[in-house]
Scaffold this motif. Structure first.
Motif, PDB file in Angstrom:
ATOM      1  N   ASP A   1     -18.468  30.781  -3.750  1.00 46.68           N
ATOM      2  CA  ASP A   1     -17.255  30.817  -3.556  1.00 46.68           C
ATOM      3  C   ASP A   1     -16.156  31.990  -4.474  1.00 46.68           C
ATOM      4  O   ASP A   1     -16.771  32.090  -6.167  1.00 46.68           O
ATOM      5  CB  ASP A   1     -16.868  29.271  -4.105  1.00 46.68           C
ATOM      6  CG  ASP A   1     -14.993  29.068  -3.825  1.00 46.68           C
ATOM      7  OD1 ASP A   1     -14.354  29.957  -2.865  1.00 46.68           O
ATOM      8  OD2 ASP A   1     -14.296  29.293  -4.645  1.00 46.68           O
TER       9      ASP A   1
ATOM     10  N   GLY B   1     -17.077  24.198   6.039  1.00 44.35           N
ATOM     11  CA  GLY B   1     -15.340  23.276   5.796  1.00 44.35           C
ATOM     12  C   GLY B   1     -16.357  22.576   4.539  1.00 44.35           C
ATOM     13  O   GLY B   1     -17.463  21.343   4.395  1.00 44.35           O
ATOM     14  N   GLY B   2     -14.932  22.369   3.412  1.00 47.14           N
ATOM     15  CA  GLY B   2     -14.927  21.174   2.572  1.00 47.14           C
ATOM     16  C   GLY B   2     -15.077  21.855   0.857  1.00 47.14           C
ATOM     17  O   GLY B   2     -15.337  23.020   0.951  1.00 47.14           O
ATOM     18  N   VAL B   3     -14.772  21.533   0.204  1.00 48.83           N
ATOM     19  CA  VAL B   3     -14.670  21.444  -1.737  1.00 48.83           C
ATOM     20  C   VAL B   3     -16.232  22.516  -1.747  1.00 48.83           C
ATOM     21  O   VAL B   3     -16.928  22.625  -1.883  1.00 48.83           O
ATOM     22  CB  VAL B   3     -14.442  20.496  -2.413  1.00 48.83           C
ATOM     23  CG1 VAL B   3     -14.116  20.902  -3.479  1.00 48.83           C
ATOM     24  CG2 VAL B   3     -13.423  19.652  -2.245  1.00 48.83           C
ATOM     25  N   LYS B   4     -15.780  23.624  -1.889  1.00 47.57           N
ATOM     26  CA  LYS B   4     -16.548  24.688  -2.654  1.00 47.57           C
ATOM     27  C   LYS B   4     -18.006  25.238  -1.901  1.00 47.57           C
ATOM     28  O   LYS B   4     -18.872  25.893  -1.959  1.00 47.57           O
ATOM     29  CB  LYS B   4     -16.795  24.364  -3.589  1.00 47.57           C
ATOM     30  CG  LYS B   4     -15.486  24.337  -4.796  1.00 47.57           C
ATOM     31  CD  LYS B   4     -15.084  25.273  -5.062  1.00 47.57           C
ATOM     32  CE  LYS B   4     -14.147  25.331  -6.419  1.00 47.57           C
ATOM     33  NZ  LYS B   4     -13.616  26.760  -6.694  1.00 47.57           N
TER      34      LYS B   4
ATOM     35  N   SER C   1     -13.215  31.430   0.586  1.00 47.73           N
ATOM     36  CA  SER C   1     -12.019  31.427  -0.098  1.00 47.73           C
ATOM     37  C   SER C   1     -11.391  32.623   0.632  1.00 47.73           C
ATOM     38  O   SER C   1     -10.110  32.617   0.352  1.00 47.73           O
ATOM     39  CB  SER C   1     -11.801  31.523  -1.622  1.00 47.73           C
ATOM     40  OG  SER C   1     -12.686  30.752  -1.913  1.00 47.73           O
TER      41      SER C   1
ATOM     42  N   ARG D   1      -7.486  31.694   2.289  1.00 52.07           N
ATOM     43  CA  ARG D   1      -6.766  31.183   1.913  1.00 52.07           C
ATOM     44  C   ARG D   1      -6.066  32.554   0.547  1.00 52.07           C
ATOM     45  O   ARG D   1      -4.442  32.783   0.975  1.00 52.07           O
ATOM     46  CB  ARG D   1      -7.100  30.147   0.075  1.00 52.07           C
ATOM     47  CG  ARG D   1      -5.951  29.743  -0.675  1.00 52.07           C
ATOM     48  CD  ARG D   1      -6.518  29.045  -1.779  1.00 52.07           C
ATOM     49  NE  ARG D   1      -4.624  28.940  -2.160  1.00 52.07           N
ATOM     50  CZ  ARG D   1      -5.461  27.926  -3.670  1.00 52.07           C
ATOM     51  NH1 ARG D   1      -6.758  28.710  -4.542  1.00 52.07           N
ATOM     52  NH2 ARG D   1      -3.963  27.630  -4.145  1.00 52.07           N
TER      53      ARG D   1
ATOM     54  N   ASP E   1      -7.098  24.800   6.193  1.00 48.68           N
ATOM     55  CA  ASP E   1      -7.168  26.142   4.730  1.00 48.68           C
ATOM     56  C   ASP E   1      -6.606  25.410   4.392  1.00 48.68           C
ATOM     57  O   ASP E   1      -5.358  26.280   3.343  1.00 48.68           O
ATOM     58  CB  ASP E   1      -6.441  27.631   5.399  1.00 48.68           C
ATOM     59  CG  ASP E   1      -7.707  28.274   6.967  1.00 48.68           C
ATOM     60  OD1 ASP E   1      -6.062  28.565   6.630  1.00 48.68           O
ATOM     61  OD2 ASP E   1      -8.276  27.656   7.132  1.00 48.68           O
TER      62      ASP E   1
ATOM     63  N   THR F   1      -7.892  24.363   0.462  1.00 52.56           N
ATOM     64  CA  THR F   1      -7.470  24.965  -0.787  1.00 52.56           C
ATOM     65  C   THR F   1      -8.959  26.631  -0.651  1.00 52.56           C
ATOM     66  O   THR F   1      -9.326  26.127   0.181  1.00 52.56           O
ATOM     67  CB  THR F   1      -7.855  23.998  -1.865  1.00 52.56           C
ATOM     68  OG1 THR F   1     -10.071  23.186  -1.698  1.00 52.56           O
ATOM     69  CG2 THR F   1      -7.243  22.140  -2.024  1.00 52.56           C
TER      70      THR F   1
ATOM     71  N   ASP G   1     -12.638  26.713   1.057  1.00 55.33           N
ATOM     72  CA  ASP G   1     -12.466  25.248   2.131  1.00 55.33           C
ATOM     73  C   ASP G   1     -12.390  26.248   3.231  1.00 55.33           C
ATOM     74  O   ASP G   1     -12.581  24.477   4.457  1.00 55.33           O
ATOM     75  CB  ASP G   1     -11.444  24.108   2.181  1.00 55.33           C
ATOM     76  CG  ASP G   1     -10.887  22.770   2.290  1.00 55.33           C
ATOM     77  OD1 ASP G   1     -12.603  22.082   2.336  1.00 55.33           O
ATOM     78  OD2 ASP G   1     -10.039  22.575   3.005  1.00 55.33           O
ATOM     79  N   SER G   2     -12.466  26.881   3.454  1.00 51.23           N
ATOM     80  CA  SER G   2     -12.561  27.120   5.148  1.00 51.23           C
ATOM     81  C   SER G   2     -14.061  27.537   5.513  1.00 51.23           C
ATOM     82  O   SER G   2     -15.065  27.491   4.414  1.00 51.23           O
ATOM     83  CB  SER G   2     -11.898  28.747   5.073  1.00 51.23           C
ATOM     84  OG  SER G   2     -12.259  29.087   6.428  1.00 51.23           O
TER      85      SER G   2
END
Length: 559
Positions: A61, A276-279, A283, A286, A409, A411, A414-415
């Protein structure tokens, strides 16, 4: 579509291969203790996990996913009046501590070091796996290391060429000449293309989809030949990809290239895979998306804002050129509204609707007011109420469309959208460029036309354009060269730094910057650029890396 999920074995932790932040240097992730690894690298599963670790380094990320923003250094996109490369006598400033340069240096060397672990061990005694698995895994490691060194050497010039798994202190070495690195890349990619299977073995095979293939190795090798102006070699290698192997084709729908549900298709040669998903995502979305007022993204920063000079590159659907002249800039909230006068010889051109009846790729590349793309975006993203006004840009009245996929999208990081590094249209245009330089302009027209005649695009062929414009294009090498370059801009903008790197390798970047940055550009307060120091075609060797490794010299023109 299912992207292969990278599983990192415990050995990755032993080898200090954890994801690094953008403030760490490339040596911070270098393996310092290999005692437990000596007994680990024995089976196909062991090496599969280790190669997965190389891919994981690509995905980190806020590292390599930022690279498409390199295009904002060109006159075709911006980020505010003090954007990268405006008039500070350097593409990204003359400070060697520039953050993006440090981040990308460290990220690419992380790929190098992880690849070296695999390449140093995969041919050792005691390793048990099938010959097919051995060849594929070794070929992947060779390709990924070559990909890393391609960007390192063409961005920074001379860089340390580290080809062995070494102790930390052994990696503190001087820079190797760029020519030596290029020679090694050519040798490694020749080996990789023999070891790797065709991409056709990966398609419809979920565990392997998205991995490096024979076509990826050949395409990168062909690109290196183009960069080095080795035209006969480039012609032979790119011809293999296009006319001999025939493993790829253009996607009928241009936008399918940039939408998660249709990624890794028949045009894909190599993509960095994301979930997708946190980290676990990228990026870029965004940072490139319009601001929150647009309803396109809940957290867009709007860093990629195509200029009117860029939109002018897109002809009318019948093949006429379009030009614009700045009239005024008016404050509107936190940003501005711009007014331009537009000119075109097309009898159907309407100044009041200057983007109507233009090359369809314009609407699939640039957000603009009243864009017909909104309906398509809402349908794909499952959103309603989307609109776009000039004020959402904060800079040029535009934002980029590519990779912007909607409410997913949320955070940074997250994409789930993949980042396309090499695709078939890029290869077709590199081949056309090669043929032009070999003065086979009529042959080159065939491949340019193929890109322009994608079913969803269907722009006039070069033969038709000659009639529309009343001029010979195909038989004129200089005009074909200019047209090819503009076609690459239209097709590949804001994807993976193609425009920026093309302008540097063509040695047109300095002239284009000086020509574009006249005083008070589009109502701004900037002075005229006047001159541009070509020493800044190379990025600075990061100050942080030079502190760690005193043997690293600096590129000319930087402190």
């Amino acid at each position: 579509m299912n992207k292969f999920k990278y599983t990192i074995a415990l050995v990755v932790l032993f080898m200090a291969m954890s994801q690094q932040s953008c403030k760490k240097g490339f040596l911070d992730s270098y393996p310092k203790n290999s005692l437990s690894a000596e007994t680990f690298y024995k089976t196909e599963a062991d090496f599969t996990n280790a190669v997965n670790g190389i891919y994981d380094a690509l995905q980190a990320d806020r590292e390599l996913s930022f690279f498409p923003m390199a295009d904002i250094a060109t006159p075709f996109a911006g980020f505010g009046e003090n954007r990268f490369g405006q008039y500070d006598n350097g593409i990204f400033g003359i400070n060697a501590g520039w953050t993006m340069g440090q981040t990308l240096w460290a990220a690419w060397y992380k790929v190098v070091f992880r690849a070296n672990v695999v390449l140093d061990r995969i041919d050792a005694d005691g390793v048990t796996m099938t010959a097919k698995a051995h060849d594929r895994l070794k070929g992947e490691a060779l390709f990924l290391r070559s990909l890393a060194y391609f960007y390192l050497t063409y961005l920074y010039g001379d860089v340390p060429l580290i080809l062995k798994e070494q102790k930390y202190e052994e990696a503190l070495v001087p820079r190797n000449p760029k020519a030596e690195i290029v020679t090694r890349l050519i040798a490694d990619l020749k080996q990789a293309e023999v070891l790797l299977p065709s991409v056709t073995e990966y398609r419809n095979t979920k565990p392997l989809l998205g991995r490096a293939s024979r076509g990826a190795a050949k395409s990168l090798l062909g690109k290196i030949y183009v960069y080095e102006k080795k035209w006969p070699e480039a012609e032979a290698k790119l011809n293999e990809v296009i006319n001999v192997d025939k493993d790829y084709d253009l996607e009928p729908k241009f936008l399918d290239l940039f939408w998660p549900s249709t990624e890794n298709g028949k045009e894909s040669i190599f993509e960095i895979q994301y979930h997708g998903g946190v980290k676990e995502g990228n990026s870029y979305v965004r940072f490139a998306a319009p601001n929150t007022l647009s309803q396109i993204s809940t957290a867009g920063f709007g860093y990629v804002t195509p200029t009117e000079s860029y939109t002018d590159l897109f002809e009318t659907t019948t093949g006429y050129t379009v030009g614009s002249t700045f009239v005024s800039r008016t404050a509107s909230g936190p940003a501005y509204r711009f007014k331009f006068n537009y000119q075109s010889a097309d009898p159907a051109f309407n100044q009041a609707q200057p983007y109507a009846n233009r090359d369809p790729r314009l609407a699939w590349t640039v957000w603009y007011e009243n864009t017909p793309y909104i309906a398509e975006f809402q349908s794909r993203a499952g959103q309603t109420g989307v609109k776009y006004l000039q004020e959402y840009s904060g800079d040029n009245g535009h934002n980029t469309v590519k990779y912007i996929i909607g409410k997913l999208d949320l955070t940074a990081g997250d994409s789930p959208g993949n980042m396309i590094v090499i695709r078939y249209a890029d290869v077709l245009l590199l081949y056309a460029e090669t043929l032009i330089e070999l003065n086979r302009t009529a042959d080159a027209a065939v491949y340019i036309n193929k890109v322009r005649q994608r079913p969803s695009v269907m722009m006039p062929t070069l033969q038709t354009l000659q009639t529309v414009r009343g001029e010979a294009i195909i038989s004129d090498q200089a005009k074909m060269r200019k047209f090819l370059r503009e076609e690459r801009y239209r097709e590949l903008a804001f994807e993976w730094g193609h425009m920026y790197m093309d302008q540097i390798r063509w040695d047109v970047f300095a002239d284009e910057m000086v020509k574009y940055w006249t005083a008070n550009k589009n109502g701004g307060t900037n002075p005229a650029l006047g001159t541009f120091d070509k020493r800044h075609y190379l990025w600075p060797i990061p100050a942080e890396e030079r502190t760690r490794n005193p043997q690293l010299s600096q590129n000319d023109g930087y402190n």
